[in-house]
Scaffold this motif. Structure first.
Motif, PDB file in Angstrom:
ATOM      1  N   ASN A 161     -14.288   4.590  -1.052  1.00  0.00           N
ATOM      2  CA  ASN A 161     -12.870   4.549  -0.696  1.00  0.00           C
ATOM      3  C   ASN A 161     -12.582   5.581   0.395  1.00  0.00           C
ATOM      4  O   ASN A 161     -12.913   6.763   0.250  1.00  0.00           O
ATOM      5  CB  ASN A 161     -11.999   4.849  -1.906  1.00  0.00           C
ATOM      6  N   SER A 190     -10.615   9.150   0.523  1.00  0.00           N
ATOM      7  CA  SER A 190      -9.430   8.340   0.331  1.00  0.00           C
ATOM      8  C   SER A 190      -8.151   9.156   0.517  1.00  0.00           C
ATOM      9  O   SER A 190      -8.117  10.361   0.258  1.00  0.00           O
ATOM     10  CB  SER A 190      -9.452   7.729  -1.075  1.00  0.00           C
ATOM     11  N   LYS A 191      -7.100   8.475   0.948  1.00  0.00           N
ATOM     12  CA  LYS A 191      -5.792   9.110   1.036  1.00  0.00           C
ATOM     13  C   LYS A 191      -5.127   9.204  -0.332  1.00  0.00           C
ATOM     14  O   LYS A 191      -4.174   9.967  -0.516  1.00  0.00           O
ATOM     15  CB  LYS A 191      -4.890   8.320   1.991  1.00  0.00           C
ATOM     16  N   SER A 192      -5.616   8.433  -1.290  1.00  0.00           N
ATOM     17  CA  SER A 192      -5.035   8.410  -2.635  1.00  0.00           C
ATOM     18  C   SER A 192      -5.743   9.417  -3.537  1.00  0.00           C
ATOM     19  O   SER A 192      -6.941   9.672  -3.396  1.00  0.00           O
ATOM     20  CB  SER A 192      -5.153   7.009  -3.245  1.00  0.00           C
ATOM     21  N   ALA A 233      -8.747   2.178  -7.353  1.00  0.00           N
ATOM     22  CA  ALA A 233      -7.796   2.897  -6.505  1.00  0.00           C
ATOM     23  C   ALA A 233      -6.535   3.298  -7.251  1.00  0.00           C
ATOM     24  O   ALA A 233      -5.729   4.073  -6.740  1.00  0.00           O
ATOM     25  CB  ALA A 233      -7.423   2.038  -5.295  1.00  0.00           C
ATOM     26  N   ALA A 234      -6.348   2.777  -8.466  1.00  0.00           N
ATOM     27  CA  ALA A 234      -5.155   3.071  -9.249  1.00  0.00           C
ATOM     28  C   ALA A 234      -5.539   3.251 -10.714  1.00  0.00           C
ATOM     29  O   ALA A 234      -6.642   2.909 -11.133  1.00  0.00           O
ATOM     30  CB  ALA A 234      -4.132   1.942  -9.098  1.00  0.00           C
ATOM     31  N   GLY A 285      -8.843   1.783   0.228  1.00  0.00           N
ATOM     32  CA  GLY A 285      -8.458   2.669  -0.875  1.00  0.00           C
ATOM     33  C   GLY A 285      -8.803   4.081  -0.615  1.00  0.00           C
ATOM     34  O   GLY A 285      -8.896   4.885  -1.508  1.00  0.00           O
TER      35      GLY A 285
END
Length: 475
Positions: A211, A226-228, A318-319, A475
Motif C-alpha cells: 500500500n 500509505s497515506k492511511s 486499507a480499512a 491504499g
C-alpha cells in the motif's frame, strides 16, 4: 458465606486476576525483547549485505535447482495478467509457473487464455492431493513454462495442492496470485538450497506492505508508504513479525510460520505429507507445524531457513473492516492448529518445538490476547477501588504500551540499519510515528478482533470472510 466474606473473596479474585494479567503481558514482552536482541545479533554477525541479482546469478546459476511457482487464483480477473507476467519475468535459470484457477466466478480463466495464447493440453498429475475435480489444463503457445490448471472451487489450500501435484521440479514456491515477488526473489530463496546438505525443507522470506507503493505492469516501480494510518500500522507489525520474530526463530530452529504469501518448499516433503490441510483457515501455520511433527516423528534431521532480504509485496487491508476479517481468520487458524497438534505442546519428544515453540504459540494466541485486554480494564479498576497499588497499574501500562513502542522502534532501527527499504527520511519518521501511536487504540482493537477469532473457533465457524481490496497503489 456472608456478604463481607463474599466481598473479600471478590476483591482477592480481582487482585489475582490483575497480577496474572501483568505477569502474562510482561512474559510476552520479555520474549519479544529476547527475539529483538537475537535478531540484532544475527544481522550483525551472520547476515551479510545482500548481493545483487547479477552476482547471485553468476555465482549460482549452474547450481540452481528448477523451481515451480504455484499461484492459486480466485476471482483475480483485474490483476491476474500483470501478476503472471511478473512471475514469468522472475530472474531464475529454470522455473515453471502454474496458475491454478480455483473455480473463479469472474473472467480470470478467460483473461489468461486470451492474454497468453493458452490452449488445452493433457498434463498428468504426479500426485493427486486436491479434493476437487480438475476441469482442464492449458499450456501457453508463447510461454512454454506457463501452465494453467482450471479446477472446481476448493479454497487456497486445495488449489495449492493441485499445483503441487502437477509440479515436476524438486522445489515449489507457493505464493498469492496478487502478491509481487521482487525479480531476484527466487534466486535469494533458492540460495540456501544450493549449498544444503539435504536437510533443508523450507525457506521463508519477508513480506512487506505494498500500500502506497507504485506498481506498474505487475512489478514494483517505487517503494512508498500509505497515506492511511491502518496500512502504516500494519507496516510496523510486519517489520516486527519478519525482522524480529522470524529471524530470531529461524536462528534458534523454532521457525513455526512461513507466510502463505511466499514460501519455497522441497516438493518431495510436501507430497509425502499430503500437502496442505483443507479443514483449517490457517493452512500456512498448520503446514509448518505439521512439517516439524512429520520430521520429528520419523527422527529425520531437517531445518527450515528464513532469508530476510527476500521480499514479497502484498496489499494489506486499507480499512478496519478488512482488518477485522483478516485478524479473526488468523486467530481462528492458530487455534485450529493448536487443537490439531496439541499433543506436541510440552512434549519432550518434539525437542525445542514441543518445549519452547508450541508453548509460545499458546501464550501468544490463547492466553495473551484475553489477558492483555482484561488487564486494561481490571488493573485501573483495582487501583481506583483501592485493591491494588496505583503503581502496579502504571507498571502494566509501561510493560504493555511503552514497552510495545520500544520494541517497534527497535525493529524499525534494525530494518534501517540492515536492509534500508524505507525510501526517505520523511517516510522513516512517518513509520516511526505510527510505531508509537499504534499502541494507543489500534493495538487494543486488534486484541478485540483476536477475541472474536477465538469466538469463531469456539463456534466452529468455517465461513471464509473475504478481505476487501482496493488495488495496488490505491491504499
Amino acid at each position: 458465606m456472608n456478604w463481607l466474606e463474599l466481598q473479600t473473596a471478590a476483591a482477592d479474585a480481582i487482585v489475582w486476576i490483575a497480577y496474572a494479567c501483568f505477569i502474562i503481558v510482561a512474559l510476552r514482552n520479555v520474549i519479544s525483547l529476547a527475539q529483538l536482541l537475537v535478531a540484532a545479533w544475527v544481522f550483525a554477525t551472520r547476515v551479510k549485505p545482500g548481493e545483487g541479482a547479477r552476482d547471485l546469478w553468476n555465482r549460482y546459476a549452474d547450481l540452481a535447482m528448477p523451481i515451480t511457482v504455484i499461484a492459486p487464483a480466485y476471482n483475480e480477473e483485474l490483476s491476474i495478467v500483470q501478476s503472471v507476467k511478473a512471475l514469468l519475468a522472475l530472474e531464475y535459470p529454470e522455473h515453471e509457473v502454474i496458475v491454478v484457477n480455483d473455480g473463479s466466478k469472474d473472467d480470470t480463466l478467460g483473461q489468461l487464455v486470451r492474454s497468453f495464447g493458452m490452449e488445452e493440453t493433457s498434463r498428468t498429475q504426479i500426485a493427486e492431493l486436491q479434493q476437487t475435480r480438475i476441469r482442464a489444463t492449458y499450456r501457453s503457445r508463447r510461454y512454454p513454462n506457463l501452465l494453467v490448471v482450471d479446477k472446481e472451487n476448493g479454497r487456497k489450500a486445495d488449489a495449492a495442492n493441485a499445483g503441487i501435484g502437477f509440479a515436476r521440479t524438486p522445489l515449489v514456491c507457493v505464493i498469492d496470485a496478487d502478491s509481487i515477488i521482487e525479480p531476484d526473489g527466487l534466486l535469494r530463496a533458492a540460495e540456501p538450497f544450493m549449498y544444503d546438505d539435504g536437510r533443508l525443507i523450507a525457506v521463508g522470506g519477508a513480506i512487506r506492505i505494498a500500500n502506497g507503493c507504485t506498481i506498474k505492469g505487475g512489478s514494483l516501480q517505487k517503494i512508498g508508504i500509505s497515506k492511511s494510518l491502518v496500512p502504516r500500522f500494519q507496516t510496523v507489525e510486519y517489520l516486527r513479525a519478519f525482522l524480529m520474530n522470524r529471524v530470531a526463530n529461524a536462528h534458534t530452529n523454532t521457525l513455526m510460520l512461513i507466510s502463505g504469501a511466499f514460501g519455497l518448499f522441497r516438493r518431495s516433503t510436501l507430497v509425502e505429507m499430503g500437502g496442505y490441510r483443507h479443514d483449517t483457515v490457517g493452512e500456512d501455520l498448520e503446514l509448518v507445524v505439521r512439517m516439524h511433527r512429520h520430521m520429528r516423528d520419523r527422527e529425520r534431521e531437517y531445518r527450515m531457513a528464513f532469508v530476510p532480504d527476500i521480499v514479497c509485496w502484498t496489499e494489506a487491508p486499507a480499512a478496519l473492516d478488512g482488518l477485522d476479517n483478516q485478524r479473526k481468520r488468523w486467530q481462528q487458524g492458530a487455534l485450529e492448529t493448536l487443537q490439531c497438534h496439541r499433543g506436541m505442546i510440552f512434549n519432550p519428544r518434539y525437542g525445542r518445538i514441543g518445549m519452547l515453540a508450541m508453548p509460545q504459540i499458546v501464550l501468544e494466541d490463547i492466553i495473551g490476547p484475553p489477558a492483555e485486554l482484561l488487564g486494561y480494564l481490571v488493573l485501573p479498576a483495582a487501583a481506583l477501588l483501592g485493591l491494588l497499588d496505583p503503581m502496579m497499574a502504571l507498571a502494566f501500562f509501561f510493560v504493555s504500551v511503552v514497552f510495545g513502542c520500544v520494541l517497534s522502534l527497535g525493529t524499525l532501527a534494525l530494518e534501517e540499519q540492515q536492509l534500508r527499504r524505507t525510501p526517505t527520511a520523511t517516510d522513516l519518521v512517518r513509520i516511526g510515528i505510527a510505531a508509537v501511536i499504534e499502541n494507543f487504540g489500534y493495538r487494543q482493537i486488534n486484541l478485540w478482533y483476536r477475541l472474536q477469532g477465538i469466538r469463531r473457533f469456539m463456534k466452529k465457524d468455517s465461513t471464509w470472510a473475504a478481505v476487501p481490496r482496493v488495488g495496488f497503489g490505491k491504499g
